[in-house]
Design a protein around this motif. Structure first.
Motif, PDB file in Angstrom:
ATOM      1  N   LEU A 263       0.819  -1.177  -0.034  1.00 44.78           N
ATOM      2  CA  LEU A 263      -0.016  -0.025  -0.092  1.00 44.78           C
ATOM      3  C   LEU A 263       0.815   1.041  -0.059  1.00 44.78           C
ATOM      4  N   SER A 264       0.424   2.282  -0.772  1.00 47.61           N
ATOM      5  CA  SER A 264       1.269   3.371  -1.139  1.00 47.61           C
ATOM      6  C   SER A 264       1.875   4.085   0.368  1.00 47.61           C
ATOM      7  N   HIS A 265       0.894   4.284   1.414  1.00 52.13           N
ATOM      8  CA  HIS A 265       1.680   4.891   2.341  1.00 52.13           C
ATOM      9  C   HIS A 265       2.472   3.982   3.637  1.00 52.13           C
ATOM     10  N   PHE A 266       2.382   2.795   3.122  1.00 53.71           N
ATOM     11  CA  PHE A 266       3.270   1.684   3.978  1.00 53.71           C
ATOM     12  C   PHE A 266       4.398   1.144   3.300  1.00 53.71           C
ATOM     13  N   ASN A 555      -5.397   6.691   5.190  1.00 52.10           N
ATOM     14  CA  ASN A 555      -6.646   5.969   5.528  1.00 52.10           C
ATOM     15  C   ASN A 555      -6.006   4.436   5.455  1.00 52.10           C
ATOM     16  N   SER A 556      -5.886   3.863   6.444  1.00 52.36           N
ATOM     17  CA  SER A 556      -5.170   2.587   6.551  1.00 52.36           C
ATOM     18  C   SER A 556      -6.018   1.447   6.250  1.00 52.36           C
ATOM     19  N   ASN A 557      -5.302   0.305   6.000  1.00 53.16           N
ATOM     20  CA  ASN A 557      -6.082  -0.852   5.707  1.00 53.16           C
ATOM     21  C   ASN A 557      -6.805  -1.307   6.930  1.00 53.16           C
ATOM     22  N   ALA A 562      -0.817  -4.371  13.124  1.00 49.19           N
ATOM     23  CA  ALA A 562       0.388  -4.130  12.083  1.00 49.19           C
ATOM     24  C   ALA A 562       0.429  -2.499  11.896  1.00 49.19           C
ATOM     25  N   VAL A 563      -0.663  -1.869  11.929  1.00 51.27           N
ATOM     26  CA  VAL A 563      -0.629  -0.483  11.726  1.00 51.27           C
ATOM     27  C   VAL A 563      -0.075   0.350  12.460  1.00 51.27           C
ATOM     28  N   VAL A 564      -0.497  -0.052  13.888  1.00 56.30           N
ATOM     29  CA  VAL A 564       0.102   0.571  15.041  1.00 56.30           C
ATOM     30  C   VAL A 564       1.731   0.337  15.233  1.00 56.30           C
ATOM     31  N   GLY A 565       1.915  -0.936  15.073  1.00 54.85           N
ATOM     32  CA  GLY A 565       3.328  -1.188  14.955  1.00 54.85           C
ATOM     33  C   GLY A 565       4.148  -0.264  13.974  1.00 54.85           C
TER      34      GLY A 565
END
Length: 598
Positions: A263-266, A555-557, A562-565
């Motif tokens: 994903l683009s932001h990750f 805008n996360s998945n 995983a996002v918080v990590g």
């Protein structure tokens, strides 16, 4: 095969196998079969047919089929040195500190070769930094032999001391989570490579998304300093993540991390995942740790290629590293190396593994160690002498003995900090009271800018009616400022001061209750417009330059842990980026608890 039956007849190999040094464009069927077997049916094999992109599949097949599989690696002396060191480190620890649970690397010693070759290959291609998350298995051995952790400090920790200096306010972490950055030098590469070794929570795999966030942030910061117009994400920093076979298959955060990697932001330019597959989890056999054939099968859903390699063959392991780095640099995507190994002792050195796996451990105990096998093969082939091999081990054992003696009196050095954190003083050394207020005129202008947009952006009529116009009126009236407006003022003023802000979570751009609207979506083109990022553009137009920070609206998945990590990895790398994760509701926060508590 392909309707070809006459083994002695010559055929055009196009569409069957890629040409190589051993196979010309016109070859006999027997030669074609022999080369296919050499490529796919030996101590290294591949899974890439599940990848949806035809071009990617073709590239992978051509690349592995054209490799010269017979020429020995020119780095065999380095491989021998690493294997000898990790083996003798574990033997030394077993003799000196037999009751310490160090979770040794015995049976998986080729991990040192694999990591070193990945770092070396990356450095050759211009990578300047590596971010790696180690597992508990073999951490001590790898820190000592590969990452050159000061041996006296390491032995102090193994004796129960702290890894921090005596005057440090920190007490220390668990032994198996120990980490310290390293600088590796290779004789044929001019620039040293920095390796950022992460703390990692055992088998919980929490370090996987942290490493992704840290590596992406580090890479972007280097790119900003270089101002390279041809920059592609992953040019400067390579992420390498180690896993156990049971945890890679079992922990949900792995699926979350693999899912968001593209994903683009990750996206961090691709992580090389290494599964240390010793075919057992604690005392549970592989047949009870997963329902899939391979521990690495979870990666297939994300179109990730997998390299399976026999860890008893170090030079094949190095070839796996070469292929993995080549793929990552070509496509800037994740790849998995599934290294099949064994575990010489129990889950730790005090366990008795034959309680639960008597047959497996009967086989393991009859095997010669991987370093000894490799050393014997080098001596037999005349690439090194027995005296040279023994000299490497003798010098290493002498250094371990000296470190053991000096460890009681050593005072560890502070762990190296990332460039941003070096600019900050430790709490307590300077006054921390500082006025953070902003004058009213600045607040007003930031508020106006937070809802301004180009004429080319057609904003939804309800956003204009119920969000933009009411905000402007409240700003003009000077009272009735709501939460969303106050938030925009806080973020905007941080941007004006040069700080970056990254706001991440589900629906954060619009806001859960349609209250934020930090981004506008054009109703005609669906182009996304972030108003606060255009304050910098305005300053650039007026002054010719801009020192404003960037507002990244993510805008996360649909996952939390995983996002918080990932966001923790961002903040751990860069103190000048305010990384914010927003949980829509309290129960969403619960899913991130292992990161928060970790």
């Amino acid at each position: 095969m392909y309707g070809l039956t006459e083994k002695s007849k010559t055929y055009n190999i196009k569409g069957i196998i890629a040409p190589s040094n051993e196979l010309s464009p016109e070859s006999s069927l027997s030669s074609i079969i022999a080369n296919l077997e050499k490529t796919y049916c030996n101590n290294i094999s591949y899974e890439f047919e599940h990848i949806t992109s035809t071009a990617t599949r073709r590239w992978f097949a051509k690349y592995v089929e054209s490799l010269d599989v017979h020429t020995p690696s020119p780095r065999f002396e380095r491989f021998h040195e690493l294997l000898a060191k990790v083996e003798d480190f574990d033997l030394f620890m077993q003799k000196k500190l037999p009751n310490v649970k160090r979770y040794g690397l015995e049976g998986s010693e080729s991990m040192a070769v694999l990591l070193d070759q990945i770092i070396y290959e990356g450095a050759q291609l211009g990578i300047s930094e590596v971010v790696t998350g180690l597992t508990h298995r073999g951490r001590m051995s790898l820190l000592a032999a590969l990452f050159e952790y000061p041996k006296d400090e390491l032995l102090r920790k193994l004796h129960g001391g702290s890894e921090f200096p005596d005057d440090s306010p920190y007490t220390g972490d668990m032994l198996v989570d120990l980490a310290k950055s390293a600088i590796l030098h290779y004789p044929d590469i001019q620039t040293p490579i920095n390796v950022d070794v992460l703390w990692n929570a055992c088998h919980l795999e929490s370090g996987t998304p942290v490493g992704m966030g840290k590596s992406r942030t580090k890479d972007l910061n280097i790119a900003r300093r270089k101002k390279d117009p041809n920059y592609v994400i992953g040019d400067n920093v390579l992420a390498v993540s180690l896993h156990g076979d049971s945890s890679f298959a079992g922990q949900g955060v792995i699926a979350e991390s693999l899912s968001m990697a593209g994903l683009s932001h990750f996206n961090n330019g691709g992580t090389i995942h290494i599964v240390n597959n010793n075919q057992i989890g604690y005392t549970t056999p592989a047949s009870h740790t997963r329902t899939t054939r391979y521990a690495s099968d979870i990666a297939k859903f994300a179109d990730i290629p997998i390299i399976h390699v026999n860890g008893e063959h170090p030079e094949e392991v190095a070839r796996a590293a070469h292929i993995a780095v080549a793929y990552r640099q070509k496509f800037r995507k994740d790849i998995v190396i599934d290294m099949w190994t064994f575990r010489k002792r129990g889950h730790n050195e005090i366990d008795e593994p034959s309680f639960t796996q008597p047959q497996m451990y009967s086989t393991i105990r009859a095997r010669k160690s991987i370093p000894a096998q490799f050393e014997d093969s080098l001596v037999a082939s005349g690439r090194i002498t027995r005296e040279q091999a023994e000299a490497v081990r003798r010098d290493w054992r002498n250094s371990l003995n000296m470190a053991f003696i000096s460890s009681a009196a050593c005072n560890p050095t502070e762990p190296e900090k990332s460039p941003g954190w070096k600019l900050l003083a430790r709490s307590g050394t300077h006054p921390i009271e500082k006025s953070t207020g902003v004058d009213e005129a600045t607040l007003y202008q930031v508020g106006v800018d937070s809802v301004a947009h180009d004429d080319s952006i057609k904003v939804h009529s309800r956003i204009d009616r119920f969000h933009i116009k009411p905000r402007l009126k409240r700003l003009q009236d000077g009272h009735g400022i709501d939460w969303a407006t106050a938030e925009a003022l806080a973020i905007g003023t941080l941007l004006k001061e040069g700080y970056n802000v990254r706001l991440s979570g589900q629906d954060v751009g619009r806001g859960t209750f349609s209250q934020r609207h930090a981004m506008f979506v054009c109703q005609e083109t669906e182009k996304v417009y972030v108003p606060l990022n255009h304050m910098a553009a305005d300053q650039q137009e007026l002054c010719g330059s801009s020192s404003y920070g960037n507002f990244e609206v993510v805008n996360s998945n649909l996952c939390e842990e995983a996002v918080v990590g990932f966001e923790y990895g961002v903040s751990a790398e860069d103190p000048f980026t305010l990384a914010i994760w927003e949980a829509q509701f309290g129960d969403f926060y619960n899913n991130s608890q292992s990161i928060v508590d970790g």
